[in-house]
Write an enzyme that holds these catalytic residues in place. Structure first.
Site, PDB file in Angstrom:
ATOM      1  N   TYR A  16      47.638  66.927  42.119  1.00 53.81           N
ATOM      2  CA  TYR A  16      49.085  67.028  41.903  1.00 53.81           C
ATOM      3  C   TYR A  16      49.557  68.468  41.729  1.00 53.81           C
ATOM      4  O   TYR A  16      50.673  68.704  41.285  1.00 53.81           O
ATOM      5  CB  TYR A  16      49.488  66.180  40.695  1.00 53.81           C
ATOM      6  CG  TYR A  16      49.065  64.743  40.850  1.00 53.81           C
ATOM      7  CD1 TYR A  16      49.680  63.921  41.798  1.00 53.81           C
ATOM      8  CD2 TYR A  16      48.025  64.213  40.107  1.00 53.81           C
ATOM      9  CE1 TYR A  16      49.275  62.610  41.976  1.00 53.81           C
ATOM     10  CE2 TYR A  16      47.621  62.901  40.268  1.00 53.81           C
ATOM     11  CZ  TYR A  16      48.247  62.110  41.203  1.00 53.81           C
ATOM     12  OH  TYR A  16      47.853  60.811  41.383  1.00 53.81           O
ATOM     13  N   HIS A  59      56.373  61.419  46.422  1.00 58.84           N
ATOM     14  CA  HIS A  59      55.016  61.505  45.873  1.00 58.84           C
ATOM     15  C   HIS A  59      54.532  62.934  45.999  1.00 58.84           C
ATOM     16  O   HIS A  59      54.695  63.561  47.050  1.00 58.84           O
ATOM     17  CB  HIS A  59      54.049  60.589  46.637  1.00 58.84           C
ATOM     18  CG  HIS A  59      54.406  59.150  46.528  1.00 58.84           C
ATOM     19  ND1 HIS A  59      54.155  58.409  45.408  1.00 58.84           N
ATOM     20  CD2 HIS A  59      55.022  58.337  47.419  1.00 58.84           C
ATOM     21  CE1 HIS A  59      54.584  57.171  45.600  1.00 58.84           C
ATOM     22  NE2 HIS A  59      55.125  57.108  46.803  1.00 58.84           N
TER      23      HIS A  59
END
Length: 152
Positions: free
Chosen positions: A26, A103
């Site tokens: 991430y 996302h």
């Protein structure tokens, strides 16, 4: 003078841990830094931004329902609930404005269970795999979609 459109940007479970993931899936930016990037970008787009995160499905559903009355557009990263939550899907289907699914990672390059998104069924579009830049692009997209719907 008309009011700026409001956009809800909802983040699901564990998004508050961005920047702390050792794998780097991430990215390295903290959730707080990403939130600030989004607030700055929303201001440049003349959007009022409600940027929120919860680890609880019901809270996300409540916010989606709240957005029905208060927002012209919605961006959601439902995180792990993307792949499991029919309740979030049902709430999103009741939202009448544009919805962008966002996302941080490319969900199609990850484990097979992440390849099916319930959120996508309700989404106008999807941005994935571009990290925090994707969040900014989602804001740009929703701003344009809201503008296209505005009466002239």
């Amino acid at each position: 003078m008309t009011a700026q459109p409001t956009v809800y940007f909802l983040n699901g479970p564990n998004a508050n841990l961005y920047g702390l993931d050792r794998s780097g899936t991430y990215g390295r930016e903290s959730f707080v830094a990403i939130k600030q990037r989004c607030e700055d970008h929303a201001a440049s787009l003349k959007l009022t931004l409600e940027f929120r995160q919860s680890n609880h499905e019901g809270v996300l559903v409540d916010w989606i329902q709240e957005a029905r009355e208060k927002a012209g557009g919605l961006i959601i990263n439902a995180a792990g609930l993307t792949y499991t939550s029919i309740a979030i899907l049902d709430a999103l289907l009741a939202f009448e404005g544009p919805i962008i699914e966002a996302h941080m990672s490319n969900i199609w390059k990850r484990e097979p269970f992440r390849h099916h998104s319930y959120v996508s069924r309700a989404a106008t579009g999807v941005v994935a795999g571009l990290g925090a830049l994707g969040y900014e692009l989602a804001l740009t997209a929703v701003a344009r979609l809201i503008a296209e719907q505005a009466p002239r």
